[in-house]
Design an enzyme around this catalytic site. Structure first.
Site, PDB file in Angstrom:
ATOM      1  CE1 TYR A 128      -4.335   1.264   0.127  1.00  0.00           C
ATOM      2  CE2 TYR A 128      -3.404   2.823   1.677  1.00  0.00           C
ATOM      3  CZ  TYR A 128      -4.425   2.431   0.843  1.00  0.00           C
ATOM      4  OH  TYR A 128      -5.555   3.220   0.716  1.00  0.00           O
ATOM      5  CD  GLN A 134       1.434   3.484  -9.424  1.00  0.00           C
ATOM      6  OE1 GLN A 134       0.278   3.161  -9.668  1.00  0.00           O
ATOM      7  NE2 GLN A 134       1.950   4.609  -9.869  1.00  0.00           N
ATOM      8  CG  HIS A 160       8.222  -2.004 -13.703  1.00  0.00           C
ATOM      9  ND1 HIS A 160       8.451  -1.895 -15.062  1.00  0.00           N
ATOM     10  CD2 HIS A 160       9.436  -1.786 -13.124  1.00  0.00           C
ATOM     11  CE1 HIS A 160       9.728  -1.615 -15.273  1.00  0.00           C
ATOM     12  NE2 HIS A 160      10.344  -1.550 -14.103  1.00  0.00           N
ATOM     13  CD  GLU A 170      12.956   3.674 -14.352  1.00  0.00           C
ATOM     14  OE1 GLU A 170      11.793   4.077 -14.254  1.00  0.00           O
ATOM     15  OE2 GLU A 170      13.336   2.601 -13.841  1.00  0.00           O
TER      16      GLU A 170
HETATM   17  P1  NAI Z   1       6.561   1.878  -2.806  1.00  0.00           P
HETATM   18  O1  NAI Z   1       8.010   2.223  -2.694  1.00  0.00           O
HETATM   19  O2  NAI Z   1       5.578   2.955  -2.569  1.00  0.00           O
HETATM   20  O3  NAI Z   1       6.323   0.645  -1.815  1.00  0.00           O
HETATM   21  C1  NAI Z   1       5.076  -0.002  -1.671  1.00  0.00           C
HETATM   22  C2  NAI Z   1       4.944  -0.622  -0.284  1.00  0.00           C
HETATM   23  O4  NAI Z   1       5.781  -1.774  -0.174  1.00  0.00           O
HETATM   24  C3  NAI Z   1       5.382   0.250   0.873  1.00  0.00           C
HETATM   25  O5  NAI Z   1       4.318   1.093   1.251  1.00  0.00           O
HETATM   26  C4  NAI Z   1       5.739  -0.753   1.972  1.00  0.00           C
HETATM   27  O6  NAI Z   1       4.655  -0.997   2.823  1.00  0.00           O
HETATM   28  C5  NAI Z   1       6.057  -2.025   1.188  1.00  0.00           C
HETATM   29  N1  NAI Z   1       7.485  -2.408   1.319  1.00  0.00           N
HETATM   30  C6  NAI Z   1       8.555  -1.603   1.218  1.00  0.00           C
HETATM   31  N2  NAI Z   1       9.684  -2.303   1.396  1.00  0.00           N
HETATM   32  C7  NAI Z   1       9.318  -3.582   1.618  1.00  0.00           C
HETATM   33  C8  NAI Z   1      10.015  -4.785   1.875  1.00  0.00           C
HETATM   34  N3  NAI Z   1      11.353  -4.812   1.964  1.00  0.00           N
HETATM   35  N4  NAI Z   1       9.297  -5.915   2.032  1.00  0.00           N
HETATM   36  C9  NAI Z   1       7.959  -5.904   1.973  1.00  0.00           C
HETATM   37  N5  NAI Z   1       7.238  -4.792   1.737  1.00  0.00           N
HETATM   38  C10 NAI Z   1       7.910  -3.655   1.563  1.00  0.00           C
HETATM   39  O7  NAI Z   1       6.309   1.209  -4.257  1.00  0.00           O
HETATM   40  P2  NAI Z   1       5.733   1.908  -5.578  1.00  0.00           P
HETATM   41  O8  NAI Z   1       6.607   3.029  -5.999  1.00  0.00           O
HETATM   42  O9  NAI Z   1       4.286   2.130  -5.402  1.00  0.00           O
HETATM   43  O10 NAI Z   1       5.964   0.742  -6.657  1.00  0.00           O
HETATM   44  C11 NAI Z   1       5.155  -0.416  -6.692  1.00  0.00           C
HETATM   45  C12 NAI Z   1       5.170  -0.997  -8.086  1.00  0.00           C
HETATM   46  O11 NAI Z   1       4.542  -0.074  -8.995  1.00  0.00           O
HETATM   47  C13 NAI Z   1       6.549  -1.273  -8.660  1.00  0.00           C
HETATM   48  O12 NAI Z   1       6.467  -2.437  -9.451  1.00  0.00           O
HETATM   49  C14 NAI Z   1       6.809  -0.069  -9.543  1.00  0.00           C
HETATM   50  O13 NAI Z   1       7.722  -0.309 -10.600  1.00  0.00           O
HETATM   51  C15 NAI Z   1       5.414   0.166 -10.095  1.00  0.00           C
HETATM   52  N6  NAI Z   1       5.185   1.514 -10.595  1.00  0.00           N
HETATM   53  C16 NAI Z   1       5.440   2.590  -9.785  1.00  0.00           C
HETATM   54  C17 NAI Z   1       5.185   3.884 -10.215  1.00  0.00           C
HETATM   55  C18 NAI Z   1       5.351   5.034  -9.277  1.00  0.00           C
HETATM   56  O14 NAI Z   1       4.913   6.116  -9.620  1.00  0.00           O
HETATM   57  N7  NAI Z   1       5.933   4.893  -8.083  1.00  0.00           N
HETATM   58  C19 NAI Z   1       4.678   4.140 -11.574  1.00  0.00           C
HETATM   59  C20 NAI Z   1       4.333   2.940 -12.314  1.00  0.00           C
HETATM   60  C21 NAI Z   1       4.610   1.688 -11.831  1.00  0.00           C
HETATM   61 MG    MG Z   2       8.309   4.803 -15.881  1.00  0.00          MG
END
Ligand code: NAI
Ligand code: MG
Length: 333
Positions: free
Chosen positions: A25, A28, A113, A200
């Site tokens: 959570y 994304q 992704h 990126e």
């Molecule tokens: P995020 O960095 O916000 O992390 C999501 C959640 O993962 C965190 O809230 C935390 O509760 C949990 N987490 C963090 N470290 C952990 C660990 N070591 N073990 C277990 N849980 C852990 O992730 P984000 O940026 O939302 O990315 C999620 C996916 O979405 C990825 O595959 C990314 O490539 C993809 N994505 C992200 C975009 C963005 O704008 N950030 C855009 C498009 C795709």
């Molecule tokens: Mg991108």
């Protein structure tokens, strides 16, 4: 031509009676879970109650937003669609530990992704569907656009179609998050993963940051005031990019002075040269061969020490120091 899909290409009723577990959570996860729920999809959240022995704020946030929050393995077990939205570098480990055993025949594995599927850190069984539904946007903007009644553009891809319905499910999820309102591109996992990483590294993050830093350094090393160099090389970047976003490079060129436009044609190619392009081709080759992914996963497994050191060094770079001062000054006024 890549296919662009719209609302009438998708039917959300295929999600009726299905439960989507959003795993993670964060940026994304929160945006996508809220949008899916507001569109009537049954969403539960899989999270870790603690991270590195500290309470995980994402767990609390999901609860505060009114979701049923459970341990990742419990959510994966309860769901029909397991949508993994954890940081890419941790997905493989979490999948093997908490998700793999619950990926029974007929279930759907989803991501935003293709990194872990393409580079084989996650190897799903053959009898599950594997799809991607990805916004071309940060989570916060995606949520804002949804709440405004629009959507951001997105991508869908199908990697495994065990059920024969994988594409319909991906499209339904894209519609529920209103990506098909803006326009949703259909591609392969490889296309999304390689393009995203290349973009990126070479342009959006790597290329842009180094360009701004180099410009700032040249001006300040020549004795120009850092505040002015910051406005010139960093602050104004947004104004220029906004114009390009609105109406293309020609609109930007029509708005800036003729002097600036002439400078662009005359000097730009001396900065981004054939040599730069050759370096970009190498970046793409390293992405496609998996070399970049291997290096990054090794760095992460080792505790991401270099990442943390670079983060800290950047915070001490004069461009960031002066930027903080200037933005603080803006906030006060
Ligand atoms: P995020 O960095 O916000 O992390 C999501 C959640 O993962 C965190 O809230 C935390 O509760 C949990 N987490 C963090 N470290 C952990 C660990 N070591 N073990 C277990 N849980 C852990 O992730 P984000 O940026 O939302 O990315 C999620 C996916 O979405 C990825 O595959 C990314 O490539 C993809 N994505 C992200 C975009 C963005 O704008 N950030 C855009 C498009 C795709
Ligand atoms: Mg991108």
């Amino acid at each position: 031509m890549v296919k662009i899909l719209h609302d009438n290409d998708a039917d959300m009723s295929i999600l009726d009676g299905k439960t989507v577990a959003v795993i993670g959570y964060g940026n994304q996860g929160s945006a996508q879970a809220l949008c899916l729920r507001d569109s009537g999809v049954n969403v539960i959240i899989g999270e870790s109650e603690t991270l590195n022995d500290k309470p995980n704020p994402s767990w609390q946030r999901a609860q505060d937003d009114g979701f049923k929050v459970m341990q990742i393995s419990k959510a994966a077990k309860a769901a029909d669609i397991v949508h993994i939205l954890l940081p890419d570098e941790f997905q493989g480990k979490v999948y093997r530990k908490s998700i793999r055993k619950h990926m029974k025949a007929g279930k759907i594995l989803c991501c935003s992704h293709g990194f872990n599927i393409v580079f084989k850190a996650i190897a799903p069984p053959a009898d599950v569907d594997v799809i991607m539904v990805a916004p071309k946007s940060p989570g916060s903007e995606e949520r804002k656009a949804y709440l405004a009644g629009f959507g951001v553009p997105g991508l869908i891809a199908v990697r495994q179609n065990a059920s024969g319905k994988a594409r319909d499910i991906a499209l339904a999820m894209a519609k529920a998050m209103r990506f098909t309102k803006a326009g949703c591109l259909e591609c392969t996992f490889e296309q999304e993963t390689y393009e995203d990483l290349f973009g990126e590294q070479a342009v959006l993050c790597g290329g842009l940051v180094e360009l701004m830093k180099a410009g700032f350094e040249v001006l300040t090393e020549a004795g120009y005031p850092p505040e002015m160099a910051y406005f010139e090389c960093v602050h104004e970047m947004k104004l220029i990019v906004d114009l390009i976003y609105e109406g293309g490079i020609q609109k930007m060129n029509a708005t800036i002075s003729n002097t600036a436009e002439w400078g662009e044609y005359e000097v730009g190619p001396k900065i981004i040269t054939e040599k730069t392009k050759k370096a970009m081709k190498k970046v793409l080759a390293n992405v496609e061969s998996g070399k970049f992914a291997r290096r990054w996963l090794r760095e992460s497994r080792g505790g991401a020490l270099n990442l943390k050191a670079k983060r800290e060094a950047l915070g001490n770079h004069p461009v960031e120091v002066v930027g903080r001062q200037i933005r603080a000054m803006f906030e006060k006024n």
